[in-house]
Design a protein around this motif. Structure first.
Motif, PDB file in Angstrom:
ATOM      1  N   LEU A   1      -4.567   9.564  -2.093  1.00 29.37           N
ATOM      2  CA  LEU A   1      -3.954   8.234  -2.054  1.00 29.37           C
ATOM      3  C   LEU A   1      -2.436   8.345  -1.930  1.00 29.37           C
ATOM      4  O   LEU A   1      -1.809   7.574  -1.191  1.00 29.37           O
ATOM      5  CB  LEU A   1      -4.329   7.450  -3.311  1.00 29.37           C
ATOM      6  CG  LEU A   1      -5.781   6.988  -3.426  1.00 29.37           C
ATOM      7  CD1 LEU A   1      -6.034   6.399  -4.804  1.00 29.37           C
ATOM      8  CD2 LEU A   1      -6.121   5.967  -2.350  1.00 29.37           C
ATOM      9  N   ALA A   2      -1.860   9.295  -2.644  1.00 28.65           N
ATOM     10  CA  ALA A   2      -0.408   9.477  -2.586  1.00 28.65           C
ATOM     11  C   ALA A   2       0.026   9.901  -1.184  1.00 28.65           C
ATOM     12  O   ALA A   2       1.051   9.432  -0.671  1.00 28.65           O
ATOM     13  CB  ALA A   2       0.037  10.508  -3.613  1.00 28.65           C
ATOM     14  N   ARG A   3      -0.747  10.779  -0.541  1.00 23.90           N
ATOM     15  CA  ARG A   3      -0.408  11.205   0.831  1.00 23.90           C
ATOM     16  C   ARG A   3      -0.501  10.021   1.792  1.00 23.90           C
ATOM     17  O   ARG A   3       0.349   9.849   2.679  1.00 23.90           O
ATOM     18  CB  ARG A   3      -1.347  12.327   1.287  1.00 23.90           C
ATOM     19  CG  ARG A   3      -1.109  13.661   0.614  1.00 23.90           C
ATOM     20  CD  ARG A   3      -1.809  14.787   1.368  1.00 23.90           C
ATOM     21  NE  ARG A   3      -3.253  14.578   1.475  1.00 23.90           N
ATOM     22  CZ  ARG A   3      -4.131  14.973   0.559  1.00 23.90           C
ATOM     23  NH1 ARG A   3      -3.718  15.579  -0.556  1.00 23.90           N
ATOM     24  NH2 ARG A   3      -5.421  14.776   0.737  1.00 23.90           N
ATOM     25  N   THR A   4      -1.544   9.207   1.625  1.00 23.16           N
ATOM     26  CA  THR A   4      -1.700   8.033   2.477  1.00 23.16           C
ATOM     27  C   THR A   4      -0.543   7.059   2.276  1.00 23.16           C
ATOM     28  O   THR A   4      -0.015   6.488   3.235  1.00 23.16           O
ATOM     29  CB  THR A   4      -3.034   7.329   2.175  1.00 23.16           C
ATOM     30  OG1 THR A   4      -4.107   8.250   2.389  1.00 23.16           O
ATOM     31  CG2 THR A   4      -3.242   6.120   3.070  1.00 23.16           C
TER      32      THR A   4
ATOM     33  N   LEU B   1       0.824  -1.211   0.000  1.00 23.61           N
ATOM     34  CA  LEU B   1       0.000   0.000   0.000  1.00 23.61           C
ATOM     35  C   LEU B   1       0.857   1.259   0.000  1.00 23.61           C
ATOM     36  O   LEU B   1       0.388   2.325  -0.373  1.00 23.61           O
ATOM     37  CB  LEU B   1      -0.916   0.012   1.222  1.00 23.61           C
ATOM     38  CG  LEU B   1      -2.013  -1.053   1.272  1.00 23.61           C
ATOM     39  CD1 LEU B   1      -2.815  -0.921   2.547  1.00 23.61           C
ATOM     40  CD2 LEU B   1      -2.928  -0.937   0.066  1.00 23.61           C
ATOM     41  N   ALA B   2       2.111   1.128   0.433  1.00 25.38           N
ATOM     42  CA  ALA B   2       3.002   2.285   0.437  1.00 25.38           C
ATOM     43  C   ALA B   2       3.350   2.737  -0.969  1.00 25.38           C
ATOM     44  O   ALA B   2       3.921   3.810  -1.161  1.00 25.38           O
ATOM     45  CB  ALA B   2       4.273   1.968   1.217  1.00 25.38           C
ATOM     46  N   GLY B   3       3.032   1.923  -1.969  1.00 27.26           N
ATOM     47  CA  GLY B   3       3.215   2.334  -3.355  1.00 27.26           C
ATOM     48  C   GLY B   3       4.657   2.319  -3.819  1.00 27.26           C
ATOM     49  O   GLY B   3       5.556   1.809  -3.156  1.00 27.26           O
ATOM     50  N   MET B   4       4.877   2.898  -4.972  1.00 32.12           N
ATOM     51  CA  MET B   4       6.199   2.939  -5.589  1.00 32.12           C
ATOM     52  C   MET B   4       7.041   4.031  -4.937  1.00 32.12           C
ATOM     53  O   MET B   4       6.580   5.154  -4.758  1.00 32.12           O
ATOM     54  CB  MET B   4       6.035   3.218  -7.089  1.00 32.12           C
ATOM     55  CG  MET B   4       7.324   3.180  -7.874  1.00 32.12           C
ATOM     56  SD  MET B   4       7.034   3.602  -9.620  1.00 32.12           S
ATOM     57  CE  MET B   4       6.114   2.185 -10.188  1.00 32.12           C
TER      58      MET B   4
ATOM     59  N   GLN C   1       2.478   8.238   4.170  1.00 30.16           N
ATOM     60  CA  GLN C   1       2.386   7.965   5.605  1.00 30.16           C
ATOM     61  C   GLN C   1       2.645   6.487   5.897  1.00 30.16           C
ATOM     62  O   GLN C   1       3.351   6.145   6.857  1.00 30.16           O
ATOM     63  CB  GLN C   1       1.009   8.373   6.119  1.00 30.16           C
ATOM     64  CG  GLN C   1       0.743   9.861   6.052  1.00 30.16           C
ATOM     65  CD  GLN C   1      -0.694  10.205   6.399  1.00 30.16           C
ATOM     66  OE1 GLN C   1      -1.292   9.600   7.278  1.00 30.16           O
ATOM     67  NE2 GLN C   1      -1.261  11.173   5.708  1.00 30.16           N
ATOM     68  N   LEU C   2       2.080   5.612   5.088  1.00 28.16           N
ATOM     69  CA  LEU C   2       2.289   4.183   5.274  1.00 28.16           C
ATOM     70  C   LEU C   2       3.759   3.814   5.079  1.00 28.16           C
ATOM     71  O   LEU C   2       4.297   2.951   5.779  1.00 28.16           O
ATOM     72  CB  LEU C   2       1.414   3.389   4.294  1.00 28.16           C
ATOM     73  CG  LEU C   2      -0.076   3.351   4.631  1.00 28.16           C
ATOM     74  CD1 LEU C   2      -0.863   2.779   3.462  1.00 28.16           C
ATOM     75  CD2 LEU C   2      -0.326   2.516   5.878  1.00 28.16           C
ATOM     76  N   ARG C   3       4.405   4.467   4.117  1.00 28.24           N
ATOM     77  CA  ARG C   3       5.817   4.198   3.864  1.00 28.24           C
ATOM     78  C   ARG C   3       6.662   4.592   5.082  1.00 28.24           C
ATOM     79  O   ARG C   3       7.583   3.878   5.468  1.00 28.24           O
ATOM     80  CB  ARG C   3       6.270   4.959   2.616  1.00 28.24           C
ATOM     81  CG  ARG C   3       7.616   4.510   2.065  1.00 28.24           C
ATOM     82  CD  ARG C   3       7.955   5.246   0.786  1.00 28.24           C
ATOM     83  NE  ARG C   3       6.922   5.079  -0.221  1.00 28.24           N
ATOM     84  CZ  ARG C   3       6.173   6.053  -0.709  1.00 28.24           C
ATOM     85  NH1 ARG C   3       6.367   7.300  -0.292  1.00 28.24           N
ATOM     86  NH2 ARG C   3       5.259   5.818  -1.614  1.00 28.24           N
TER      87      ARG C   3
END
Length: 216
Positions: free
Chosen positions: A83-86, A14-17, A89-91
């Motif tokens: 979504l990018a901000r979330t 979920l932390a994305g790329m 935060q997850l990262r």
């Protein structure tokens, strides 16, 4: 992030790329496509358009071109930025937990020729998020195998739900609880297992992203 959510693959997905995931660096990852195209136009440069980024046989392309616009229409503008901000935060949270787990596993791990062992009492005294990371790090560091979420939870049950059950078999690794320790050893005849293969990103069933899938 949406692809990770759909797969149920946890906060790391979920932390994305990441913009800085060596050996891949993506300094323009957070810059909108319109901005980079405008900059190229101002500089008289002709940008190269990766054909994979418009090929709707790829799931990530369908999400980008169909699902995100739908969410923007139904939930209002700014969904992609939210979504990018979330993901950011997850990262940050994942990085903090990983750092704690790495320090902790160095403190409590007992190494031997047979493999590695972790004290049950130490694992039991910490929350599941940290316990699972330590188990995963121990397996990765000692055997080069990345256990799945289900495999990690199965090993953690030897700590949190112990009732004398037998060990847990991972790819090339056996885990047993004996004498107050979780003992990780190479499976008989298996040696140390190679790291699990990544899913190939090929149509029509791609996993959603590749190192070159930069949405600029």
């Amino acid at each position: 992030m949406l692809l990770g959510l759909a797969r149920g693959s946890g906060p790391d997905s979920l932390a994305g790329m990441r913009a800085d995931a060596p050996p891949y660096l993506r300094p323009l990852l957070g810059v909108p496509r319109a901005t980079t195209e405008a900059a190229c136009a101002d500089l008289g440069l002709e940008p190269w358009h990766d054909p994979h980024n418009t090929d709707e046989r790829y799931l990530r392309v369908r999400v980008r071109r169909t699902i995100l616009p739908l969410l923007e229409r139904e939930l209002g503008p700014g969904v992609a930025d939210a979504l990018a901000r979330t993901a950011d935060q997850l990262r940050e949270d994942a990085a903090a937990l990983d750092a704690l787990a790495e320090e902790w596993v160095e403190e409590i791990a007992e190494h031997s020729e047979a493999g590695i062992a972790l004290p049950v009492a130490a694992l039991e005294s910490n929350p599941p998020a940290l316990r699972h990371r330590v188990i995963r790090l121990a397996v990765e560091g000692e055997f080069g195998v990345t256990p799945t979420r289900a495999q990690t939870v199965a090993v953690a049950r030897l700590v949190s739900d112990w009732h004398g059950q037998g060990g847990v078999d991972l790819p090339g690794v056996t885990v047993e609880r004996r004498e107050g320790l979780l003992r990780f050893s190479a499976a008989p005849g298996g040696g140390t297992a190679a790291a699990s293969a990544l899913e190939a990103d090929s149509p029509p069933h791609d996993s959603g992203g590749t190192p070159s899938d930069d949405p600029r």
